[in-house]
Scaffold this motif. Structure first.
Motif, PDB file in Angstrom:
ATOM      1  N   GLU A  86      -7.407 -13.007   6.004  1.00 40.44           N
ATOM      2  CA  GLU A  86      -6.919 -11.686   6.426  1.00 40.44           C
ATOM      3  C   GLU A  86      -5.401 -11.594   6.412  1.00 40.44           C
ATOM      4  N   ALA A  87      -4.720 -12.693   6.714  1.00 38.35           N
ATOM      5  CA  ALA A  87      -3.253 -12.670   6.689  1.00 38.35           C
ATOM      6  C   ALA A  87      -2.753 -12.377   5.274  1.00 38.35           C
ATOM      7  N   GLU A  88      -3.405 -12.966   4.280  1.00 35.64           N
ATOM      8  CA  GLU A  88      -2.994 -12.747   2.895  1.00 35.64           C
ATOM      9  C   GLU A  88      -3.235 -11.301   2.464  1.00 35.64           C
ATOM     10  N   ILE A  89      -4.383 -10.735   2.797  1.00 35.38           N
ATOM     11  CA  ILE A  89      -4.656  -9.361   2.385  1.00 35.38           C
ATOM     12  C   ILE A  89      -3.706  -8.389   3.092  1.00 35.38           C
ATOM     13  N   GLU A  90      -3.396  -8.657   4.342  1.00 32.00           N
ATOM     14  CA  GLU A  90      -2.441  -7.812   5.079  1.00 32.00           C
ATOM     15  C   GLU A  90      -1.051  -7.876   4.432  1.00 32.00           C
ATOM     16  N   ARG A  91      -0.600  -9.091   4.073  1.00 34.56           N
ATOM     17  CA  ARG A  91       0.725  -9.280   3.469  1.00 34.56           C
ATOM     18  C   ARG A  91       0.807  -8.571   2.119  1.00 34.56           C
ATOM     19  N   LEU A  92      -0.191  -8.782   1.281  1.00 33.81           N
ATOM     20  CA  LEU A  92      -0.189  -8.161  -0.039  1.00 33.81           C
ATOM     21  C   LEU A  92      -0.293  -6.643   0.048  1.00 33.81           C
ATOM     22  N   PHE A  93      -1.151  -6.150   0.920  1.00 35.01           N
ATOM     23  CA  PHE A  93      -1.311  -4.706   1.074  1.00 35.01           C
ATOM     24  C   PHE A  93       0.005  -4.062   1.526  1.00 35.01           C
ATOM     25  N   ALA A  94       0.661  -4.662   2.497  1.00 35.63           N
ATOM     26  CA  ALA A  94       1.933  -4.113   2.992  1.00 35.63           C
ATOM     27  C   ALA A  94       2.988  -4.093   1.893  1.00 35.63           C
ATOM     28  N   ALA A  95       3.110  -5.186   1.155  1.00 35.97           N
ATOM     29  CA  ALA A  95       4.134  -5.274   0.114  1.00 35.97           C
ATOM     30  C   ALA A  95       3.841  -4.339  -1.052  1.00 35.97           C
ATOM     31  N   LEU A  96       2.609  -4.305  -1.499  1.00 30.60           N
ATOM     32  CA  LEU A  96       2.257  -3.490  -2.659  1.00 30.60           C
ATOM     33  C   LEU A  96       2.254  -1.994  -2.347  1.00 30.60           C
ATOM     34  N   SER A  97       1.943  -1.623  -1.123  1.00 28.01           N
ATOM     35  CA  SER A  97       1.903  -0.204  -0.779  1.00 28.01           C
ATOM     36  C   SER A  97       3.292   0.365  -0.452  1.00 28.01           C
ATOM     37  N   GLU A  98       4.271  -0.515  -0.178  1.00 28.50           N
ATOM     38  CA  GLU A  98       5.621  -0.032   0.142  1.00 28.50           C
ATOM     39  C   GLU A  98       6.217   0.706  -1.064  1.00 28.50           C
ATOM     40  N   GLY A  99       6.469   1.970  -0.895  1.00 29.88           N
ATOM     41  CA  GLY A  99       7.001   2.797  -1.975  1.00 29.88           C
ATOM     42  C   GLY A  99       5.949   3.237  -2.976  1.00 29.88           C
ATOM     43  N   GLY A 100       4.696   2.886  -2.720  1.00 28.89           N
ATOM     44  CA  GLY A 100       3.605   3.244  -3.623  1.00 28.89           C
ATOM     45  C   GLY A 100       2.683   4.265  -2.987  1.00 28.89           C
ATOM     46  N   GLN A 101       1.418   4.208  -3.371  1.00 28.82           N
ATOM     47  CA  GLN A 101       0.424   5.158  -2.871  1.00 28.82           C
ATOM     48  C   GLN A 101      -0.823   4.400  -2.433  1.00 28.82           C
ATOM     49  N   VAL A 102      -1.266   4.651  -1.214  1.00 28.51           N
ATOM     50  CA  VAL A 102      -2.499   4.045  -0.720  1.00 28.51           C
ATOM     51  C   VAL A 102      -3.670   4.914  -1.166  1.00 28.51           C
ATOM     52  N   ARG A 103      -4.591   4.331  -1.900  1.00 22.44           N
ATOM     53  CA  ARG A 103      -5.792   5.033  -2.343  1.00 22.44           C
ATOM     54  C   ARG A 103      -6.923   4.843  -1.342  1.00 22.44           C
ATOM     55  N   MET A 104      -7.036   3.627  -0.814  1.00 28.58           N
ATOM     56  CA  MET A 104      -8.026   3.322   0.229  1.00 28.58           C
ATOM     57  C   MET A 104      -7.340   2.377   1.211  1.00 28.58           C
ATOM     58  N   PRO A 105      -7.164   2.791   2.470  1.00 25.71           N
ATOM     59  CA  PRO A 105      -6.523   1.908   3.443  1.00 25.71           C
ATOM     60  C   PRO A 105      -7.382   0.680   3.714  1.00 25.71           C
ATOM     61  N   LEU A 106      -6.752  -0.375   4.202  1.00 32.64           N
ATOM     62  CA  LEU A 106      -7.505  -1.583   4.540  1.00 32.64           C
ATOM     63  C   LEU A 106      -8.569  -1.255   5.574  1.00 32.64           C
ATOM     64  N   ASP A 107      -9.805  -1.642   5.254  1.00 28.53           N
ATOM     65  CA  ASP A 107     -10.913  -1.372   6.157  1.00 28.53           C
ATOM     66  C   ASP A 107     -12.126  -2.165   5.691  1.00 28.53           C
ATOM     67  N   ASN A 108     -13.175  -2.135   6.478  1.00 29.53           N
ATOM     68  CA  ASN A 108     -14.462  -2.700   6.104  1.00 29.53           C
ATOM     69  C   ASN A 108     -15.300  -1.543   5.569  1.00 29.53           C
ATOM     70  N   TYR A 109     -15.511  -1.527   4.266  1.00 31.20           N
ATOM     71  CA  TYR A 109     -16.275  -0.463   3.627  1.00 31.20           C
ATOM     72  C   TYR A 109     -17.730  -0.864   3.394  1.00 31.20           C
ATOM     73  N   GLY A 110     -18.125  -2.006   3.946  1.00 23.34           N
ATOM     74  CA  GLY A 110     -19.501  -2.454   3.833  1.00 23.34           C
ATOM     75  C   GLY A 110     -19.745  -3.460   2.726  1.00 23.34           C
ATOM     76  N   PHE A 111     -18.921  -3.449   1.697  1.00 20.36           N
ATOM     77  CA  PHE A 111     -19.109  -4.387   0.594  1.00 20.36           C
ATOM     78  C   PHE A 111     -18.200  -5.613   0.710  1.00 20.36           C
TER      79      PHE A 111
END
Length: 133
Positions: A86-111
């Motif tokens: 989870e630490a890795e996904i949080e780090r990557l999501f924060a860095a990649l979304s900075e100045g970009g566009q979030v299409r689906m926020p981090l969440d449990n979508y069931g899959f």
């Protein structure tokens, strides 16, 4: 017989910034070869003529196109990243979304336990996944 297929990212002036960002973001990533346009070449002097780099063992190619296009990246093709924790996904999501566009926020979508989809500031689309074991 096809020997290899390599993802090719075409930018219009931001290839080196994107390359530096990706290689700095993903542990173990590396630039294998980087060439810039010189005087008299079709691209802008100093911009990326061609670069080869690896992310998590996958080779990529990128360029700064000397021609302007009516298109850019689309989320129809994305880079899918399985994260180790989870630490890795949080780090990557924060860095990649900075100045970009979030299409689906981090969440449990069931899959998966955690999933997020972003377009980074360069327009490249990333799906980040922390899979359920």
């Amino acid at each position: 017989m096809v020997d290899k297929i390599t993802p090719f990212l075409m930018f219009e002036g931001q290839a080196e910034a994107a390359l530096d960002f990706y290689v700095g973001l993903i542990p173990g990533a590396a630039v294998k070869r980087l060439e810039h346009y010189g005087p008299g070449e079709p691209g802008q002097k100093g911009k990326v003529r061609i670069a080869f780099f690896t992310l998590a063992g996958q080779e990529f190619i990128c360029i700064d196109s000397p021609a302007r296009h009516q298109f850019s990246f689309t989320p129809s093709i994305s880079l899918f990243v399985d994260c180790a924790d989870e630490a890795e996904i949080e780090r990557l999501f924060a860095a990649l979304s900075e100045g970009g566009q979030v299409r689906m926020p981090l969440d449990n979508y069931g899959f998966s336990l955690r999933f997020g989809w972003v377009d980074d500031r360069f327009g490249v689309s990333w799906q980040l996944n922390f899979p359920a074991s």
